[in-house]
Design a protein around this motif. Structure first.
Motif, PDB file in Angstrom:
ATOM      1  N   GLU A 290      52.474 -20.587  18.532  1.00 34.82           N
ATOM      2  CA  GLU A 290      51.175 -19.908  18.590  1.00 34.82           C
ATOM      3  C   GLU A 290      50.925 -19.518  20.044  1.00 34.82           C
ATOM      4  OE1 GLU A 290      46.412 -20.709  17.711  1.00 34.82           O
ATOM      5  OE2 GLU A 290      47.884 -22.317  17.417  1.00 34.82           O
ATOM      6  N   TYR A 291      50.586 -18.253  20.258  1.00 35.69           N
ATOM      7  CA  TYR A 291      50.456 -17.730  21.613  1.00 35.69           C
ATOM      8  C   TYR A 291      49.023 -17.305  21.907  1.00 35.69           C
ATOM      9  CZ  TYR A 291      55.452 -17.662  20.790  1.00 35.69           C
ATOM     10  OH  TYR A 291      56.719 -18.033  20.454  1.00 35.69           O
ATOM     11  N   GLY A 292      48.646 -17.429  23.176  1.00 36.14           N
ATOM     12  CA  GLY A 292      47.297 -17.064  23.582  1.00 36.14           C
ATOM     13  C   GLY A 292      47.307 -16.348  24.915  1.00 36.14           C
ATOM     14  N   LEU A 293      46.146 -15.880  25.320  1.00 37.49           N
ATOM     15  CA  LEU A 293      46.002 -15.144  26.571  1.00 37.49           C
ATOM     16  C   LEU A 293      45.211 -15.965  27.574  1.00 37.49           C
ATOM     17  CD1 LEU A 293      45.163 -11.678  25.007  1.00 37.49           C
ATOM     18  CD2 LEU A 293      47.197 -12.216  26.343  1.00 37.49           C
ATOM     19  N   ALA A 294      45.773 -16.125  28.757  1.00 37.03           N
ATOM     20  CA  ALA A 294      45.107 -16.871  29.824  1.00 37.03           C
ATOM     21  C   ALA A 294      44.802 -15.931  30.981  1.00 37.03           C
ATOM     22  CB  ALA A 294      45.993 -18.014  30.311  1.00 37.03           C
ATOM     23  N   PRO A 295      43.771 -16.251  31.785  1.00 40.23           N
ATOM     24  CA  PRO A 295      43.392 -15.383  32.912  1.00 40.23           C
ATOM     25  C   PRO A 295      44.444 -15.338  34.007  1.00 40.23           C
ATOM     26  CG  PRO A 295      41.642 -16.958  32.351  1.00 40.23           C
ATOM     27  CD  PRO A 295      42.871 -17.405  31.645  1.00 40.23           C
ATOM     28  N   ILE A 296      44.386 -14.291  34.800  1.00 39.29           N
ATOM     29  CA  ILE A 296      45.249 -14.160  35.967  1.00 39.29           C
ATOM     30  C   ILE A 296      44.773 -15.134  37.048  1.00 39.29           C
ATOM     31  CG2 ILE A 296      45.932 -12.606  37.841  1.00 39.29           C
ATOM     32  CD1 ILE A 296      47.233 -11.906  35.204  1.00 39.29           C
ATOM     33  N   PRO A 297      45.671 -15.901  37.647  1.00 37.69           N
ATOM     34  CA  PRO A 297      45.262 -16.780  38.763  1.00 37.69           C
ATOM     35  C   PRO A 297      44.717 -15.957  39.924  1.00 37.69           C
ATOM     36  CG  PRO A 297      47.422 -17.415  37.924  1.00 37.69           C
ATOM     37  CD  PRO A 297      47.091 -16.088  37.302  1.00 37.69           C
ATOM     38  N   THR A 298      43.911 -16.582  40.742  1.00 40.20           N
ATOM     39  CA  THR A 298      43.252 -15.899  41.859  1.00 40.20           C
ATOM     40  C   THR A 298      43.610 -16.564  43.186  1.00 40.20           C
ATOM     41  OG1 THR A 298      41.293 -17.298  41.861  1.00 40.20           O
ATOM     42  CG2 THR A 298      41.280 -15.427  40.351  1.00 40.20           C
ATOM     43  N   THR A 299      43.333 -15.841  44.255  1.00 41.28           N
ATOM     44  CA  THR A 299      43.518 -16.404  45.588  1.00 41.28           C
ATOM     45  C   THR A 299      42.275 -17.162  46.038  1.00 41.28           C
ATOM     46  OG1 THR A 299      45.066 -14.657  46.209  1.00 41.28           O
ATOM     47  CG2 THR A 299      44.005 -15.853  48.013  1.00 41.28           C
ATOM     48  N   ASP A 300      41.109 -16.586  45.724  1.00 38.01           N
ATOM     49  CA  ASP A 300      39.856 -17.172  46.200  1.00 38.01           C
ATOM     50  C   ASP A 300      38.998 -17.754  45.085  1.00 38.01           C
ATOM     51  OD1 ASP A 300      39.005 -14.914  44.892  1.00 38.01           O
ATOM     52  OD2 ASP A 300      38.048 -13.987  46.633  1.00 38.01           O
ATOM     53  N   GLY A 301      39.523 -17.816  43.869  1.00 33.48           N
ATOM     54  CA  GLY A 301      38.739 -18.344  42.755  1.00 33.48           C
ATOM     55  C   GLY A 301      37.809 -17.331  42.135  1.00 33.48           C
ATOM     56  N   LYS A 302      37.853 -16.088  42.607  1.00 32.76           N
ATOM     57  CA  LYS A 302      36.953 -15.050  42.081  1.00 32.76           C
ATOM     58  C   LYS A 302      37.697 -13.762  41.732  1.00 32.76           C
ATOM     59  CE  LYS A 302      33.052 -16.766  44.838  1.00 32.76           C
ATOM     60  NZ  LYS A 302      32.050 -16.433  45.913  1.00 32.76           N
ATOM     61  N   ARG A 303      38.324 -13.166  42.736  1.00 31.97           N
ATOM     62  CA  ARG A 303      38.903 -11.838  42.553  1.00 31.97           C
ATOM     63  C   ARG A 303      40.292 -11.910  41.918  1.00 31.97           C
ATOM     64  NH1 ARG A 303      40.186  -7.330  47.320  1.00 31.97           N
ATOM     65  NH2 ARG A 303      40.505  -5.566  45.881  1.00 31.97           N
ATOM     66  N   THR A 304      40.470 -11.195  40.795  1.00 35.05           N
ATOM     67  CA  THR A 304      41.771 -11.139  40.133  1.00 35.05           C
ATOM     68  C   THR A 304      42.518  -9.855  40.476  1.00 35.05           C
ATOM     69  OG1 THR A 304      40.969 -10.015  38.139  1.00 35.05           O
ATOM     70  CG2 THR A 304      40.828 -12.432  38.182  1.00 35.05           C
ATOM     71  N   GLY A 305      41.805  -8.833  40.953  1.00 27.74           N
ATOM     72  CA  GLY A 305      42.434  -7.554  41.248  1.00 27.74           C
ATOM     73  C   GLY A 305      42.676  -6.693  40.021  1.00 27.74           C
ATOM     74  N   GLN A 306      42.209  -7.137  38.860  1.00 24.75           N
ATOM     75  CA  GLN A 306      42.537  -6.468  37.608  1.00 24.75           C
ATOM     76  C   GLN A 306      41.791  -5.158  37.390  1.00 24.75           C
ATOM     77  OE1 GLN A 306      42.118 -10.431  35.506  1.00 24.75           O
ATOM     78  NE2 GLN A 306      43.362  -9.334  33.993  1.00 24.75           N
ATOM     79  N   TYR A 307      42.358  -4.361  36.522  1.00 23.52           N
ATOM     80  CA  TYR A 307      41.768  -3.095  36.093  1.00 23.52           C
ATOM     81  C   TYR A 307      42.200  -2.848  34.650  1.00 23.52           C
ATOM     82  CZ  TYR A 307      46.453  -2.117  37.862  1.00 23.52           C
ATOM     83  OH  TYR A 307      47.789  -2.182  38.135  1.00 23.52           O
ATOM     84  N   LEU A 308      41.502  -1.974  33.982  1.00 22.65           N
ATOM     85  CA  LEU A 308      41.913  -1.544  32.649  1.00 22.65           C
ATOM     86  C   LEU A 308      42.649  -0.216  32.761  1.00 22.65           C
ATOM     87  CD1 LEU A 308      38.849  -2.246  30.316  1.00 22.65           C
ATOM     88  CD2 LEU A 308      40.887  -3.644  30.666  1.00 22.65           C
ATOM     89  N   GLY A 309      43.632  -0.049  31.953  1.00 26.64           N
ATOM     90  CA  GLY A 309      44.335   1.219  31.922  1.00 26.64           C
ATOM     91  C   GLY A 309      45.525   1.116  30.985  1.00 26.64           C
ATOM     92  N   SER A 310      45.953   2.245  30.465  1.00 31.06           N
ATOM     93  CA  SER A 310      47.070   2.199  29.551  1.00 31.06           C
ATOM     94  C   SER A 310      47.641   3.587  29.358  1.00 31.06           C
ATOM     95  CB  SER A 310      46.633   1.602  28.213  1.00 31.06           C
ATOM     96  OG  SER A 310      47.725   1.476  27.333  1.00 31.06           O
ATOM     97  N   LEU A 311      48.032   3.865  28.144  1.00 27.11           N
ATOM     98  CA  LEU A 311      48.616   5.156  27.832  1.00 27.11           C
ATOM     99  C   LEU A 311      47.572   6.258  27.896  1.00 27.11           C
ATOM    100  CD1 LEU A 311      50.891   4.167  24.818  1.00 27.11           C
ATOM    101  CD2 LEU A 311      51.478   4.318  27.244  1.00 27.11           C
ATOM    102  N   MET A 312      48.036   7.457  28.203  1.00 23.63           N
ATOM    103  CA  MET A 312      47.162   8.616  28.294  1.00 23.63           C
ATOM    104  C   MET A 312      47.751   9.772  27.508  1.00 23.63           C
ATOM    105  SD  MET A 312      46.169   8.698  32.320  1.00 23.63           S
ATOM    106  CE  MET A 312      47.853   8.389  32.849  1.00 23.63           C
ATOM    107  N   LEU A 313      46.930  10.789  27.276  1.00 19.94           N
ATOM    108  CA  LEU A 313      47.393  12.071  26.766  1.00 19.94           C
ATOM    109  C   LEU A 313      47.205  13.105  27.864  1.00 19.94           C
ATOM    110  CD1 LEU A 313      45.969  12.122  23.114  1.00 19.94           C
ATOM    111  CD2 LEU A 313      48.278  11.506  23.892  1.00 19.94           C
ATOM    112  N   SER A 314      48.245  13.877  28.124  1.00 19.40           N
ATOM    113  CA  SER A 314      48.196  14.935  29.135  1.00 19.40           C
ATOM    114  C   SER A 314      48.607  16.250  28.500  1.00 19.40           C
ATOM    115  CB  SER A 314      49.147  14.622  30.302  1.00 19.40           C
ATOM    116  OG  SER A 314      48.716  13.498  31.033  1.00 19.40           O
TER     117      SER A 314
END
Length: 429
Positions: A290-314
């Motif tokens: 059984e698999y799950g999703l865990a958060p990205i570790p951080t340097t300062d306990g706050k900022r993950t650097g994450q963004y949303l984005g994926s496939l596009m249509l052009s």
């Protein structure tokens, strides 16, 4: 973040590594797109994407809906496995005959814009043929480059740590939003010592994870025109990864290579793996746990650097049917029925209307939706790092050189020098 989940991210830029010939594309300055028209006013546009049969079946159903709403627009389809798609696309673009509308990704925008391949959809937005309203979490800006709208996102994903939940439970590890890299290191040790399994599949070649780490520290993998980090930065990152392998915290790269295309996580060589959140489906189909999703570790306990984005249509810059291309893209990103058909095949729907229209009932996709919502609620999402022309070649080099180093074919210092040498050439083109 889908078809080919086991190879898509790893091979996402290999096929496009060969640059388009400038002279070949320059000769297409007066060429027309591949769409066609008929005497009764019906036009045909060509639509291409990468994927396997399951994605094709879903997309063909959405096209049937589109053609019902727009009876004067016919859509001719073509799809290939990921690597083959970019080989064919490069050939078509060099010959001035790419599809009118096609699946795209962030790493290719500046490259093909520089080669005069991509249609600026801004004019179609002004004309009312394409709406950029109603997108989630700032995704309407995802395809904008230098004031031009070169792609419209159809699905969102973000980096995550996919974990084997029973393994993490046995090790007494419970990742939570805001945990640090020190916490992650401790978790890897616990998993190794308490379960006899490596904590992670290895972090050598996960370029987008390294990008997040750099962003946490005020840098980024790319700037608008080059690399945003130094040789010393990469040396530190790869040295730590190498030590993790030697100490058994990360999986043995040779064993990982032997079981490809199966992942180290689903093959029970590791307790977790960094990848895109919507790839979780892959592990469920490959593995027995059984698999799950865990958060990205951080340097300062706050900022993950994450963004949303994926496939596009052009769209193709010289298509004969820019209005119809825009109407097609608009339908595919806004129509609620499309979301019900596609599900999370290309990531979580990017517009709120489609997000609301498809509410997954299976545990895996519900977890993906919950994970992305947790990122929004935590306020960690940022703007994606710009990708310069040549970024695709840089990513291909990063992946290949990191694997060579992991397999003992290069030292860390040699790998770093080789990556910077190849990137300098790619980004100067």
């Amino acid at each position: 973040m889908q078809q080919g989940r086991n190879v898509e991210r790893r091979t996402i830029l290999k096929a496009a590594g060969a640059s388009l010939a400038v002279a070949g594309l320059g000769a297409t300055a007066t060429a027309c797109g591949g769409g066609s028209g008929s005497g009764d006013g019906t036009v045909t546009i060509r639509y291409s994407w990468w994927g396997a049969e399951d994605r094709a079946e879903r997309i063909n159903k959405t096209i049937a809906l589109f053609e019902k709403k727009y009876p004067k627009i016919k859509v001719k389809t073509d799809f290939q496995p990921y690597t083959d798609f970019w080989k064919k696309f490069n050939t078509q673009a060099s010959g001035g005959n790419p599809p009118d509308v096609f699946q795209n990704a962030i790493g290719f925008l500046r490259k093909y814009d520089a080669k005069n391949v991509l249609l600026d959809l801004s004019e179609q937005v002004k004309a009312g043929n394409l709406s950029m309203d109603g997108f989630r979490a700032g995704l309407e800006k995802f395809g904008e480059i230098d004031g031009k709208l070169l792609g419209v996102p159809v699905g969102s994903n973000s980096m995550a740590l996919v974990i084997d939940k029973p393994v993490y439970t046995r090790a007494g590890v419970k990742p939570e939003q805001g945990w640090t890299w020190d916490d992650f290191d401790d978790a890897m040790t616990r998993i190794r010592d308490r379960t006899g399994r490596a904590g992670d599949s290895g972090m050598y070649g996960v370029m987008y994870l390294y990008d997040l780490y750099l962003r946490q520290n005020g840098k980024a993998f790319f700037t608008e025109d080059g690399l945003g980090f130094s040789e010393a930065d990469l040396t530190a990152w790869w040295t730590k990864a190498e030590k993790g392998v030697k100490s058994g915290l990360f999986a043995d790269p040779k064993k990982v290579a032997q079981i490809k295309p199966k992942s180290a996580l689903s093959a029970e060589l590791a307790g977790s793996e960094f990848t895109w959140d919507n790839f979780t489906v892959r592990y469920t189909s490959e593995g027995k746990s059984e698999y799950g999703l865990a958060p990205i570790p951080t340097t300062d306990g706050k900022r993950t650097g994450q963004y949303l984005g994926s496939l596009m249509l052009s769209g193709y810059k010289r298509t004969q049917h820019p209005k119809e291309v825009a109407q097609f893209i608009d339908f595919m990103v806004h129509d609620p029925e499309v979301a019900k058909i596609m599900g999370y095949d290309r990531g979580v729907p990017t517009t709120q209307a489609q997000y609301d229209a498809y509410r997954p009932t299976d545990p895996v996709n519900k977890a993906i939706a919950a994970y992305e919502q947790s990122l929004v609620d935590a306020g960690v999402l940022e703007t994606i790092t710009p990708h310069p022309n040549g970024a695709d070649i840089c990513e291909t080099a990063f992946l290949r050189i990191a694997e060579e180093m992991a397999l003992g074919e290069r030292s860390v210092d040699d790998a770093v020098k080789q990556f910077f040498t190849e990137s300098k050439t790619a980004l100067a083109g």
